[in-house]
Design a protein around this motif. Structure first.
Motif, PDB file in Angstrom:
ATOM      1  N   PHE A   1       0.860  -1.188   0.000  1.00 62.23           N
ATOM      2  CA  PHE A   1       0.000   0.000   0.000  1.00 62.23           C
ATOM      3  C   PHE A   1       0.893   1.233   0.000  1.00 62.23           C
ATOM      4  CE2 PHE A   1      -2.959   2.875   2.600  1.00 62.23           C
ATOM      5  CZ  PHE A   1      -3.566   3.366   1.463  1.00 62.23           C
ATOM      6  N   ILE A   2       1.338   1.601  -1.200  1.00 56.93           N
ATOM      7  CA  ILE A   2       2.162   2.799  -1.390  1.00 56.93           C
ATOM      8  C   ILE A   2       1.603   3.593  -2.569  1.00 56.93           C
ATOM      9  CG2 ILE A   2       4.279   1.890  -0.344  1.00 56.93           C
ATOM     10  CD1 ILE A   2       5.281   1.191  -3.140  1.00 56.93           C
ATOM     11  N   ASP A   3       1.845   4.894  -2.574  1.00 55.02           N
ATOM     12  CA  ASP A   3       1.293   5.787  -3.593  1.00 55.02           C
ATOM     13  C   ASP A   3       1.704   5.413  -5.011  1.00 55.02           C
ATOM     14  OD1 ASP A   3      -0.023   7.242  -1.660  1.00 55.02           O
ATOM     15  OD2 ASP A   3       1.543   8.783  -1.516  1.00 55.02           O
ATOM     16  N   GLU A   4       2.911   4.872  -5.200  1.00 53.18           N
ATOM     17  CA  GLU A   4       3.380   4.508  -6.538  1.00 53.18           C
ATOM     18  C   GLU A   4       2.556   3.380  -7.143  1.00 53.18           C
ATOM     19  OE1 GLU A   4       5.548   4.589  -3.850  1.00 53.18           O
ATOM     20  OE2 GLU A   4       6.364   6.566  -4.315  1.00 53.18           O
ATOM     21  N   ILE A   5       1.901   2.589  -6.307  1.00 53.70           N
ATOM     22  CA  ILE A   5       1.136   1.440  -6.794  1.00 53.70           C
ATOM     23  C   ILE A   5      -0.363   1.680  -6.695  1.00 53.70           C
ATOM     24  CG2 ILE A   5       0.615  -1.002  -6.372  1.00 53.70           C
ATOM     25  CD1 ILE A   5       3.569  -1.328  -5.603  1.00 53.70           C
ATOM     26  N   VAL A   6      -0.863   2.054  -5.522  1.00 56.30           N
ATOM     27  CA  VAL A   6      -2.302   2.236  -5.318  1.00 56.30           C
ATOM     28  C   VAL A   6      -2.703   3.616  -5.835  1.00 56.30           C
ATOM     29  CG1 VAL A   6      -4.176   2.297  -3.648  1.00 56.30           C
ATOM     30  CG2 VAL A   6      -2.277   0.690  -3.327  1.00 56.30           C
ATOM     31  N   LYS A   7      -3.522   3.632  -6.881  1.00 59.76           N
ATOM     32  CA  LYS A   7      -3.880   4.881  -7.547  1.00 59.76           C
ATOM     33  C   LYS A   7      -5.259   5.400  -7.151  1.00 59.76           C
ATOM     34  CE  LYS A   7      -0.032   5.234  -9.633  1.00 59.76           C
ATOM     35  NZ  LYS A   7       0.915   6.210  -9.128  1.00 59.76           N
ATOM     36  N   GLU A   8      -6.187   4.502  -6.877  1.00 61.57           N
ATOM     37  CA  GLU A   8      -7.550   4.945  -6.571  1.00 61.57           C
ATOM     38  C   GLU A   8      -8.246   3.898  -5.709  1.00 61.57           C
ATOM     39  OE1 GLU A   8     -11.486   5.249  -9.265  1.00 61.57           O
ATOM     40  OE2 GLU A   8      -9.797   6.415 -10.028  1.00 61.57           O
ATOM     41  N   ILE A   9      -8.932   4.377  -4.670  1.00 62.62           N
ATOM     42  CA  ILE A   9      -9.692   3.484  -3.788  1.00 62.62           C
ATOM     43  C   ILE A   9     -11.137   3.959  -3.776  1.00 62.62           C
ATOM     44  CG2 ILE A   9      -9.992   2.639  -1.424  1.00 62.62           C
ATOM     45  CD1 ILE A   9      -6.969   3.082  -1.020  1.00 62.62           C
ATOM     46  N   ASP A  10     -12.044   3.070  -4.177  1.00 62.66           N
ATOM     47  CA  ASP A  10     -13.470   3.377  -4.196  1.00 62.66           C
ATOM     48  C   ASP A  10     -14.172   2.397  -3.251  1.00 62.66           C
ATOM     49  OD1 ASP A  10     -16.183   3.756  -4.682  1.00 62.66           O
ATOM     50  OD2 ASP A  10     -15.900   4.058  -6.839  1.00 62.66           O
ATOM     51  N   ILE A  11     -14.374   2.843  -2.012  1.00 60.07           N
ATOM     52  CA  ILE A  11     -14.959   1.976  -0.980  1.00 60.07           C
ATOM     53  C   ILE A  11     -16.400   1.595  -1.317  1.00 60.07           C
ATOM     54  CG2 ILE A  11     -15.642   1.878   1.471  1.00 60.07           C
ATOM     55  CD1 ILE A  11     -12.602   1.599   0.893  1.00 60.07           C
ATOM     56  N   GLU A  12     -17.182   2.549  -1.853  1.00 62.23           N
ATOM     57  CA  GLU A  12     -18.587   2.264  -2.181  1.00 62.23           C
ATOM     58  C   GLU A  12     -18.702   1.161  -3.235  1.00 62.23           C
ATOM     59  OE1 GLU A  12     -17.665   5.676  -1.708  1.00 62.23           O
ATOM     60  OE2 GLU A  12     -18.545   5.390   0.280  1.00 62.23           O
ATOM     61  N   GLU A  13     -17.833   1.225  -4.244  1.00 60.92           N
ATOM     62  CA  GLU A  13     -17.863   0.229  -5.328  1.00 60.92           C
ATOM     63  C   GLU A  13     -17.028  -1.011  -4.993  1.00 60.92           C
ATOM     64  OE1 GLU A  13     -19.649   0.364  -8.238  1.00 60.92           O
ATOM     65  OE2 GLU A  13     -20.563   2.195  -7.415  1.00 60.92           O
ATOM     66  N   LYS A  14     -16.299  -0.959  -3.857  1.00 57.28           N
ATOM     67  CA  LYS A  14     -15.408  -2.059  -3.441  1.00 57.28           C
ATOM     68  C   LYS A  14     -14.405  -2.373  -4.555  1.00 57.28           C
ATOM     69  CE  LYS A  14     -15.988  -4.145   0.091  1.00 57.28           C
ATOM     70  NZ  LYS A  14     -15.311  -3.849   1.369  1.00 57.28           N
ATOM     71  N   ARG A  15     -13.782  -1.308  -5.082  1.00 57.07           N
ATOM     72  CA  ARG A  15     -12.876  -1.439  -6.217  1.00 57.07           C
ATOM     73  C   ARG A  15     -11.623  -0.593  -5.973  1.00 57.07           C
ATOM     74  NH1 ARG A  15     -11.976   1.148 -11.035  1.00 57.07           N
ATOM     75  NH2 ARG A  15     -11.611  -0.185 -12.832  1.00 57.07           N
ATOM     76  N   ILE A  16     -10.467  -1.185  -6.244  1.00 54.76           N
ATOM     77  CA  ILE A  16      -9.197  -0.489  -6.070  1.00 54.76           C
ATOM     78  C   ILE A  16      -8.415  -0.576  -7.375  1.00 54.76           C
ATOM     79  CG2 ILE A  16      -6.998  -0.500  -4.834  1.00 54.76           C
ATOM     80  CD1 ILE A  16      -8.574  -1.549  -2.387  1.00 54.76           C
ATOM     81  N   LEU A  17      -7.953   0.585  -7.843  1.00 53.51           N
ATOM     82  CA  LEU A  17      -7.166   0.680  -9.070  1.00 53.51           C
ATOM     83  C   LEU A  17      -5.697   0.790  -8.698  1.00 53.51           C
ATOM     84  CD1 LEU A  17      -7.265   1.064 -12.209  1.00 53.51           C
ATOM     85  CD2 LEU A  17      -7.210   3.520 -11.732  1.00 53.51           C
ATOM     86  N   ILE A  18      -4.863  -0.070  -9.306  1.00 54.59           N
ATOM     87  CA  ILE A  18      -3.440  -0.032  -9.015  1.00 54.59           C
ATOM     88  C   ILE A  18      -2.635   0.063 -10.309  1.00 54.59           C
ATOM     89  CG2 ILE A  18      -3.727  -1.422  -6.923  1.00 54.59           C
ATOM     90  CD1 ILE A  18      -2.242  -3.697  -8.500  1.00 54.59           C
ATOM     91  N   HIS A  19      -1.408   0.541 -10.181  1.00 56.86           N
ATOM     92  CA  HIS A  19      -0.429   0.492 -11.258  1.00 56.86           C
ATOM     93  C   HIS A  19       0.451  -0.700 -10.957  1.00 56.86           C
ATOM     94  CE1 HIS A  19       2.489   1.563 -14.259  1.00 56.86           C
ATOM     95  NE2 HIS A  19       3.439   1.549 -13.336  1.00 56.86           N
ATOM     96  N   LEU A  20       0.434  -1.669 -11.844  1.00 55.98           N
ATOM     97  CA  LEU A  20       1.153  -2.930 -11.624  1.00 55.98           C
ATOM     98  C   LEU A  20       2.625  -2.750 -11.985  1.00 55.98           C
ATOM     99  CD1 LEU A  20       0.608  -5.788 -10.661  1.00 55.98           C
ATOM    100  CD2 LEU A  20       0.219  -6.446 -13.011  1.00 55.98           C
ATOM    101  N   MET A  21       3.462  -2.610 -10.971  1.00 53.51           N
ATOM    102  CA  MET A  21       4.901  -2.473 -11.206  1.00 53.51           C
ATOM    103  C   MET A  21       5.507  -3.847 -11.510  1.00 53.51           C
ATOM    104  SD  MET A  21       5.860   0.249  -8.229  1.00 53.51           S
ATOM    105  CE  MET A  21       7.372   0.882  -8.911  1.00 53.51           C
ATOM    106  N   GLU A  22       6.570  -3.834 -12.253  1.00 54.27           N
ATOM    107  CA  GLU A  22       7.238  -5.068 -12.631  1.00 54.27           C
ATOM    108  C   GLU A  22       7.650  -5.850 -11.375  1.00 54.27           C
ATOM    109  OE1 GLU A  22      11.161  -6.342 -15.175  1.00 54.27           O
ATOM    110  OE2 GLU A  22      10.081  -4.514 -15.736  1.00 54.27           O
ATOM    111  N   GLY A  23       7.392  -7.156 -11.405  1.00 52.86           N
ATOM    112  CA  GLY A  23       7.785  -8.022 -10.321  1.00 52.86           C
ATOM    113  C   GLY A  23       6.710  -8.276  -9.262  1.00 52.86           C
ATOM    114  N   LEU A  24       5.579  -7.571  -9.335  1.00 49.35           N
ATOM    115  CA  LEU A  24       4.526  -7.771  -8.332  1.00 49.35           C
ATOM    116  C   LEU A  24       3.763  -9.072  -8.537  1.00 49.35           C
ATOM    117  CD1 LEU A  24       2.903  -4.296  -7.605  1.00 49.35           C
ATOM    118  CD2 LEU A  24       4.282  -5.708  -6.088  1.00 49.35           C
ATOM    119  N   VAL A  25       3.608  -9.473  -9.783  1.00 50.55           N
ATOM    120  CA  VAL A  25       2.821 -10.686 -10.061  1.00 50.55           C
ATOM    121  C   VAL A  25       3.738 -11.786 -10.562  1.00 50.55           C
ATOM    122  CG1 VAL A  25       0.922 -11.664 -11.371  1.00 50.55           C
ATOM    123  CG2 VAL A  25       0.810  -9.319 -10.592  1.00 50.55           C
TER     124      VAL A  25
END
Length: 170
Positions: free
Chosen positions: A146-170
């Motif tokens: 949970f860092i700003d470079e990865i987590v871009k948007e958090i929508d609690i109502e929609e239960k949806r989180i937008l992230i930027h997938l950095m190399e090596g995370l998956v």
């Protein structure tokens, strides 16, 4: 239906004056364990009951609490293994950009390229930042810091989180 949230687990007694050793599960121990605050003890074999905090201190990695009316080790011995909880009405407002764990757990994680990674099932708190455990395809776990470079948007109502997938995370 009432919602209750864990703030700690009673793991043992401490001394002979009714002090209990707590493994804290809250980001706000100073607030939750303040003298005069009310908590509820949940145990497998009985209905939850309210307790009022009369003292709080830390010792090693534990929070030590005493409760009003429970003045010796014999009074609190049966509490071992119990879970301390607060009612949803006791949750305070958070600053913008802060979230309770229960708001994040269950959210779907989507990358900025539109790929759905899975659902957050757990949050780890190892140190400098939290790490979200996402249950992906075929049960594979993906760890998202949970860092700003990865987590871009958090929508609690929609239960949806937008992230930027950095190399090596998956």
């Amino acid at each position: 239906m009432d919602k209750w949230y864990n703030v700690g687990k009673i793991v043992n007694t401490h001394g002979i004056r009714g002090e209990l050793r707590i493994i804290s599960r809250t980001d706000f121990p100073e607030e939750r364990y303040k003298v005069g605050n009310k908590l509820h003890v949940f145990m497998d074999d009985k209905d939850p009951f309210e307790v009022v905090i009369t003292s709080h201190r830390t010792h090693k990695n534990f929070n030590l609490l005493t409760f009003d009316g429970y003045d010796n080790v014999n009074d609190v011995e049966p509490f071992k293994g119990g879970i301390l909880k607060v009612h949803e009405s006791q949750l305070g407002d958070l600053e913008e950009g802060e979230y309770y764990f229960h708001e994040i757990i269950g959210c779907t994680v989507v990358t900025d390229t539109g790929e759905e990674l899975g659902v957050i099932k757990e949050i780890l708190t190892p140190g400098a930042n939290d790490v979200w455990v996402v249950k992906g395809e075929k049960g594979k776990e993906i760890l998202i810091p949970f860092i700003d470079e990865i987590v871009k948007e958090i929508d609690i109502e929609e239960k949806r989180i937008l992230i930027h997938l950095m190399e090596g995370l998956v």
